[in-house]
Design a protein around this motif. Sequence first.
Motif, PDB file in Angstrom:
ATOM      1  N   MET A 242       0.847  -1.178   0.000  1.00 33.49           N
ATOM      2  CA  MET A 242       0.000   0.000   0.000  1.00 33.49           C
ATOM      3  C   MET A 242       0.891   1.238   0.000  1.00 33.49           C
ATOM      4  SD  MET A 242      -2.870   0.911   2.759  1.00 33.49           S
ATOM      5  CE  MET A 242      -3.795   2.362   2.669  1.00 33.49           C
ATOM      6  N   HIS A 243       0.611   2.137  -0.931  1.00 32.51           N
ATOM      7  CA  HIS A 243       1.406   3.346  -1.073  1.00 32.51           C
ATOM      8  C   HIS A 243       0.531   4.570  -0.791  1.00 32.51           C
ATOM      9  CE1 HIS A 243       4.322   6.193  -2.587  1.00 32.51           C
ATOM     10  NE2 HIS A 243       3.390   6.691  -3.386  1.00 32.51           N
ATOM     11  N   ILE A 244       1.010   5.440   0.064  1.00 30.74           N
ATOM     12  CA  ILE A 244       0.283   6.664   0.391  1.00 30.74           C
ATOM     13  C   ILE A 244       0.969   7.834  -0.301  1.00 30.74           C
ATOM     14  CG2 ILE A 244      -0.404   8.228   2.236  1.00 30.74           C
ATOM     15  CD1 ILE A 244      -0.460   5.811   4.109  1.00 30.74           C
ATOM     16  N   ASP A 245       0.198   8.596  -1.047  1.00 32.97           N
ATOM     17  CA  ASP A 245       0.720   9.785  -1.724  1.00 32.97           C
ATOM     18  C   ASP A 245       0.645  10.948  -0.729  1.00 32.97           C
ATOM     19  OD1 ASP A 245       1.552  11.741  -3.411  1.00 32.97           O
ATOM     20  OD2 ASP A 245      -0.114  11.545  -4.828  1.00 32.97           O
ATOM     21  N   TRP A 246       1.742  11.186  -0.023  1.00 37.46           N
ATOM     22  CA  TRP A 246       1.761  12.175   1.049  1.00 37.46           C
ATOM     23  C   TRP A 246       1.590  13.591   0.532  1.00 37.46           C
ATOM     24  CZ3 TRP A 246       0.913  10.654   5.760  1.00 37.46           C
ATOM     25  CH2 TRP A 246       1.242   9.353   6.114  1.00 37.46           C
ATOM     26  N   ALA A 247       2.046  13.851  -0.675  1.00 32.75           N
ATOM     27  CA  ALA A 247       1.889  15.193  -1.248  1.00 32.75           C
ATOM     28  C   ALA A 247       0.414  15.492  -1.509  1.00 32.75           C
ATOM     29  CB  ALA A 247       2.687  15.310  -2.542  1.00 32.75           C
ATOM     30  N   ALA A 248      -0.307  14.520  -2.027  1.00 28.86           N
ATOM     31  CA  ALA A 248      -1.741  14.710  -2.271  1.00 28.86           C
ATOM     32  C   ALA A 248      -2.498  14.835  -0.955  1.00 28.86           C
ATOM     33  CB  ALA A 248      -2.293  13.550  -3.086  1.00 28.86           C
ATOM     34  N   LEU A 249      -2.129  14.044   0.021  1.00 30.72           N
ATOM     35  CA  LEU A 249      -2.767  14.125   1.335  1.00 30.72           C
ATOM     36  C   LEU A 249      -2.529  15.487   1.973  1.00 30.72           C
ATOM     37  CD1 LEU A 249      -4.366  12.614   3.520  1.00 30.72           C
ATOM     38  CD2 LEU A 249      -2.174  11.889   4.471  1.00 30.72           C
ATOM     39  N   GLY A 250      -1.314  15.995   1.868  1.00 33.21           N
ATOM     40  CA  GLY A 250      -1.005  17.325   2.396  1.00 33.21           C
ATOM     41  C   GLY A 250      -1.756  18.417   1.656  1.00 33.21           C
ATOM     42  N   SER A 251      -1.904  18.261   0.360  1.00 31.63           N
ATOM     43  CA  SER A 251      -2.648  19.230  -0.438  1.00 31.63           C
ATOM     44  C   SER A 251      -4.122  19.258  -0.032  1.00 31.63           C
ATOM     45  CB  SER A 251      -2.518  18.883  -1.916  1.00 31.63           C
ATOM     46  OG  SER A 251      -3.298  19.735  -2.691  1.00 31.63           O
ATOM     47  N   VAL A 252      -4.720  18.097   0.149  1.00 31.45           N
ATOM     48  CA  VAL A 252      -6.115  18.027   0.585  1.00 31.45           C
ATOM     49  C   VAL A 252      -6.264  18.638   1.974  1.00 31.45           C
ATOM     50  CG1 VAL A 252      -7.954  16.421   1.267  1.00 31.45           C
ATOM     51  CG2 VAL A 252      -6.722  16.075  -0.865  1.00 31.45           C
ATOM     52  N   PHE A 253      -5.334  18.359   2.860  1.00 33.74           N
ATOM     53  CA  PHE A 253      -5.380  18.934   4.197  1.00 33.74           C
ATOM     54  C   PHE A 253      -5.292  20.456   4.148  1.00 33.74           C
ATOM     55  CE2 PHE A 253      -3.096  20.572   7.920  1.00 33.74           C
ATOM     56  CZ  PHE A 253      -4.008  20.245   8.908  1.00 33.74           C
ATOM     57  N   GLY A 254      -4.387  20.979   3.346  1.00 28.79           N
ATOM     58  CA  GLY A 254      -4.220  22.432   3.246  1.00 28.79           C
ATOM     59  C   GLY A 254      -5.443  23.123   2.677  1.00 28.79           C
ATOM     60  N   VAL A 255      -6.006  22.559   1.620  1.00 30.51           N
ATOM     61  CA  VAL A 255      -7.208  23.152   1.016  1.00 30.51           C
ATOM     62  C   VAL A 255      -8.374  23.079   1.986  1.00 30.51           C
ATOM     63  CG1 VAL A 255      -8.900  22.859  -0.831  1.00 30.51           C
ATOM     64  CG2 VAL A 255      -6.461  22.771  -1.349  1.00 30.51           C
ATOM     65  N   SER A 256      -8.510  21.970   2.688  1.00 29.13           N
ATOM     66  CA  SER A 256      -9.579  21.824   3.675  1.00 29.13           C
ATOM     67  C   SER A 256      -9.444  22.840   4.799  1.00 29.13           C
ATOM     68  CB  SER A 256      -9.584  20.420   4.270  1.00 29.13           C
ATOM     69  OG  SER A 256      -9.743  19.462   3.282  1.00 29.13           O
ATOM     70  N   LEU A 257      -8.232  23.047   5.258  1.00 30.65           N
ATOM     71  CA  LEU A 257      -7.991  24.003   6.335  1.00 30.65           C
ATOM     72  C   LEU A 257      -8.313  25.424   5.902  1.00 30.65           C
ATOM     73  CD1 LEU A 257      -6.882  24.295   9.227  1.00 30.65           C
ATOM     74  CD2 LEU A 257      -4.645  24.697   8.213  1.00 30.65           C
ATOM     75  N   VAL A 258      -7.873  25.803   4.712  1.00 32.96           N
ATOM     76  CA  VAL A 258      -8.145  27.151   4.201  1.00 32.96           C
ATOM     77  C   VAL A 258      -9.643  27.356   3.985  1.00 32.96           C
ATOM     78  CG1 VAL A 258      -7.814  28.665   2.210  1.00 32.96           C
ATOM     79  CG2 VAL A 258      -5.858  27.489   3.211  1.00 32.96           C
ATOM     80  N   ALA A 259     -10.313  26.363   3.418  1.00 33.61           N
ATOM     81  CA  ALA A 259     -11.747  26.482   3.175  1.00 33.61           C
ATOM     82  C   ALA A 259     -12.522  26.580   4.491  1.00 33.61           C
ATOM     83  CB  ALA A 259     -12.237  25.291   2.364  1.00 33.61           C
ATOM     84  N   THR A 260     -12.128  25.812   5.475  1.00 30.48           N
ATOM     85  CA  THR A 260     -12.802  25.853   6.772  1.00 30.48           C
ATOM     86  C   THR A 260     -12.624  27.211   7.432  1.00 30.48           C
ATOM     87  OG1 THR A 260     -12.480  23.488   7.053  1.00 30.48           O
ATOM     88  CG2 THR A 260     -12.939  24.761   9.032  1.00 30.48           C
ATOM     89  N   VAL A 261     -11.420  27.725   7.449  1.00 31.86           N
ATOM     90  CA  VAL A 261     -11.159  29.027   8.065  1.00 31.86           C
ATOM     91  C   VAL A 261     -11.914  30.131   7.319  1.00 31.86           C
ATOM     92  CG1 VAL A 261      -9.353  30.733   8.506  1.00 31.86           C
ATOM     93  CG2 VAL A 261      -8.958  28.349   9.085  1.00 31.86           C
ATOM     94  N   ALA A 262     -11.952  30.044   5.993  1.00 33.00           N
ATOM     95  CA  ALA A 262     -12.659  31.057   5.208  1.00 33.00           C
ATOM     96  C   ALA A 262     -14.162  31.023   5.478  1.00 33.00           C
ATOM     97  CB  ALA A 262     -12.387  30.846   3.720  1.00 33.00           C
ATOM     98  N   LEU A 263     -14.748  29.829   5.535  1.00 31.97           N
ATOM     99  CA  LEU A 263     -16.185  29.737   5.791  1.00 31.97           C
ATOM    100  C   LEU A 263     -16.545  30.195   7.198  1.00 31.97           C
ATOM    101  CD1 LEU A 263     -17.317  26.460   4.036  1.00 31.97           C
ATOM    102  CD2 LEU A 263     -18.000  28.786   3.531  1.00 31.97           C
ATOM    103  N   VAL A 264     -15.744  29.824   8.167  1.00 34.27           N
ATOM    104  CA  VAL A 264     -16.001  30.279   9.539  1.00 34.27           C
ATOM    105  C   VAL A 264     -15.848  31.793   9.628  1.00 34.27           C
ATOM    106  CG1 VAL A 264     -15.140  30.185  11.914  1.00 34.27           C
ATOM    107  CG2 VAL A 264     -15.444  28.087  10.619  1.00 34.27           C
ATOM    108  N   GLY A 265     -14.857  32.346   8.943  1.00 34.79           N
ATOM    109  CA  GLY A 265     -14.677  33.798   8.925  1.00 34.79           C
ATOM    110  C   GLY A 265     -15.843  34.514   8.276  1.00 34.79           C
ATOM    111  N   LEU A 266     -16.328  34.000   7.152  1.00 35.93           N
ATOM    112  CA  LEU A 266     -17.489  34.600   6.481  1.00 35.93           C
ATOM    113  C   LEU A 266     -18.731  34.543   7.363  1.00 35.93           C
ATOM    114  CD1 LEU A 266     -17.334  33.453   2.762  1.00 35.93           C
ATOM    115  CD2 LEU A 266     -17.403  35.782   3.609  1.00 35.93           C
TER     116      LEU A 266
END
Length: 73
Positions: free
Chosen positions: A1-25
């Motif tokens: 089993m291979h985990i693509d850590w770059a893709a996982l980090g990208s999803v985490f970063g986008v999720s974090l930014v989207a969450t902070v933006a929605l809570v701020g709005l």
Amino acid sequence: MHIDWAALGSVFGVSLVATVALVGLFSLGIIGLSKRERAAESGGSAVLATTTAYACFAACAAAVAYGIYLIVA
């Protein structure tokens, strides 16, 4: 089993930014509504605060609808 850590980090970063933006709005919308109530108590007009609050809530609803669209599609 291979985990693509770059893709996982990208999803985490986008999720974090989207969450902070929605809570701020949403927080800006709540602040706008509270300013409207304060202005009504003092007898002033709060058209800008009300418009801003509704625009923030509409943006939150649009972001949620887009997220649901991405999940369903």
